[in-house]
Structure formats: structure tokens, C-alpha cells
Design a protein around this motif. Sequence first.
Motif, mmCIF file in Angstrom:
data_model
loop_
_atom_site.group_PDB
_atom_site.id
_atom_site.type_symbol
_atom_site.label_atom_id
_atom_site.label_comp_id
_atom_site.label_asym_id
_atom_site.label_seq_id
_atom_site.Cartn_x
_atom_site.Cartn_y
_atom_site.Cartn_z
ATOM 1 N N SER B 2 0.844 -1.190 0.000
ATOM 2 C CA SER B 2 0.000 0.000 0.000
ATOM 3 C C SER B 2 0.880 1.240 0.000
ATOM 4 C CB SER B 2 -0.893 0.025 1.245
ATOM 5 O OG SER B 2 -1.766 -1.082 1.238
ATOM 6 N N GLU B 4 1.035 5.707 -0.812
ATOM 7 C CA GLU B 4 0.284 6.957 -0.875
ATOM 8 C C GLU B 4 0.695 7.665 -2.166
ATOM 9 O OE1 GLU B 4 0.012 9.682 2.756
ATOM 10 O OE2 GLU B 4 1.517 10.693 1.509
ATOM 11 N N PRO B 22 -4.855 6.489 -2.145
ATOM 12 C CA PRO B 22 -4.106 5.247 -1.921
ATOM 13 C C PRO B 22 -3.901 4.482 -3.227
ATOM 14 C CG PRO B 22 -6.403 4.955 -1.286
ATOM 15 C CD PRO B 22 -6.257 6.383 -1.717
ATOM 16 N N GLU B 24 -2.167 0.467 -4.750
ATOM 17 C CA GLU B 24 -1.665 -0.865 -4.391
ATOM 18 C C GLU B 24 -0.804 -1.398 -5.527
ATOM 19 O OE1 GLU B 24 -2.177 -2.771 -1.679
ATOM 20 O OE2 GLU B 24 -3.574 -1.446 -0.615
ATOM 21 N N VAL B 31 1.074 0.032 -9.420
ATOM 22 C CA VAL B 31 0.323 1.076 -8.702
ATOM 23 C C VAL B 31 -0.464 1.926 -9.702
ATOM 24 C CG1 VAL B 31 0.513 3.136 -7.258
ATOM 25 C CG2 VAL B 31 1.930 1.135 -6.753
ATOM 26 N N ASP B 34 -3.500 0.137 -10.796
ATOM 27 C CA ASP B 34 -4.496 0.176 -9.717
ATOM 28 C C ASP B 34 -5.167 1.546 -9.670
ATOM 29 O OD1 ASP B 34 -5.773 -0.801 -7.234
ATOM 30 O OD2 ASP B 34 -4.533 0.733 -6.289
ATOM 31 N N ARG B 38 -9.173 2.576 -10.271
ATOM 32 C CA ARG B 38 -9.980 3.357 -9.323
ATOM 33 C C ARG B 38 -10.424 4.693 -9.909
ATOM 34 N NH1 ARG B 38 -7.769 2.253 -3.390
ATOM 35 N NH2 ARG B 38 -6.370 0.518 -3.750
ATOM 36 N N GLU B 78 5.984 -0.969 1.145
ATOM 37 C CA GLU B 78 4.859 -0.564 1.985
ATOM 38 C C GLU B 78 5.118 0.813 2.601
ATOM 39 O OE1 GLU B 78 2.173 -2.499 2.335
ATOM 40 O OE2 GLU B 78 1.111 -1.217 3.773
#
Lengths: 138, 93
Positions: B2, B4, B22, B24, B31, B34, B38, B78
Motif C-alpha cells: 500500500s 500513498e 491510496p 496498491e 500502482v 491500480d 480506481r 509498503e
Amino acid sequence: MLVIRKKDLDLMTCHALDGYPLEVCGLLIGTLRDTDVETDVTSVEPTENVAASSRVYEIAPKVLLEVERRAEAGGTQIVGVYHSHTHTDAKPSPTDIAQAPDPTWHYVLVSLRDEHPCVRSWKIDSGNIEEEEVVVKW
Amino acid sequence: MSVEVRVPTVLRPATGGVAVVPGEGATVGEVFNDLIDRHPGLKGQLLTESGELHRHLNVFRNDDDIRYLGKLDAEVSEGDTLTLMPAVAGGAS
């Protein structure tokens, strides 16, 4: 409308003159209002033109990151960019328009074409440009 | 992992105006995929049609420019922060 202090206006102009015949560039720090009608420039950050050219400018990404972090730490943000045109007027070129990074930013041009430097500010959005008023305060 | 992701104002219309979102993935590319899932509006802003990093976009993993870390293959850990920034360039010509 761009509100800027005289010392910051002078800083941009002197930077342009010092850098001649190369283009110079820098970032405007301040507060963007939601209405986008008026922006107060609280400081100006001269940066290196890594293109070192009389025709183009580029701000190093790392410098951009550093300036943004400093601005955010002070409760402000990058609200625009300035650069000089050494032999053309203070109006965005097709390159400036094509590469304008953010429609919320203010784009200040310092022209050294004529005997006295000329400073104008513009909004650039989706290929359209619109000049805005520059208010100078002490 | 995860992470930012800090989104510049120019891309915030695609994230509903949100400045930090966020993400992933084990690499920057994962990322980004992902993020695009979203926020589909980011698709053409982050990657070219051929799936390369958009040349007008700078991406930092914490303090480091990912162009020197393998670009989209750069690994993330992470809690890392990815900062997206538009390239700032122009000129009279």
C-alpha cells in the motif's frame, strides 16, 4: 488577477536580465483561491534553466519537488511559473501553450525584446490563452 | 504494497479533487494500473497509448525520480509515497 509584490516583480525582471541571452525561469509560490479569480504571490523562486537555451526552458523535476515541499510546509503551493523571452514579446509561444502543465497556474512572461523589460501574466487552459491583470503591491 | 500517491492539481479532476489517494502494487506500473482502475480518468494522463510513462509526467518514489530507478518497473515498498508532478517547460521557440 495576479497580485504580486514589487520586490518579487523586480526579482523576476533582474533574473531575466542577469540570465540574458539565455531564457531564465522560476516558480511562483502563493495561494490559489477556489474561485481562481485572484491569486496572491507570496514569493518567487528563481530556478535554473536546465535547458540552458535562449529559446526554451525547463525546470529540473527534482527542483520542482523541492520547491513544492517547501511551499507546502509554509502553507502555500506552486501557483505558476515565470520565464523570459529574450527576443520575442511577453506572450505565450506555441511551445508555452502546448506544454503548459496546469490550467490553474499563472504563466508570467518577462520579455527583453524592447529597451525596457515587459512583464505580462496569462492563464493557459486547453490551448486557449487569456491575459490577466497584474496588480503590484508594496 | 500500500502506497500513498500525491496527485497534482492538474490531475485532480480525475480523482474527484482529492490530492492524496491510496494505491496498491509492487511496482510503480502496478500502482498506476491500480490507480487507473480506481480513477479511469487518469489513464491517458499517466501512461501513453503504448503503456509507457507519459513524458510530461514526473514521478518520484519518496525523494527519487523513477526515471533512474527503472521507470514503471521501479519497485515500491509498503508506506512509500509516490509524488506525481507535471513537467514544467516551454520557451519562445
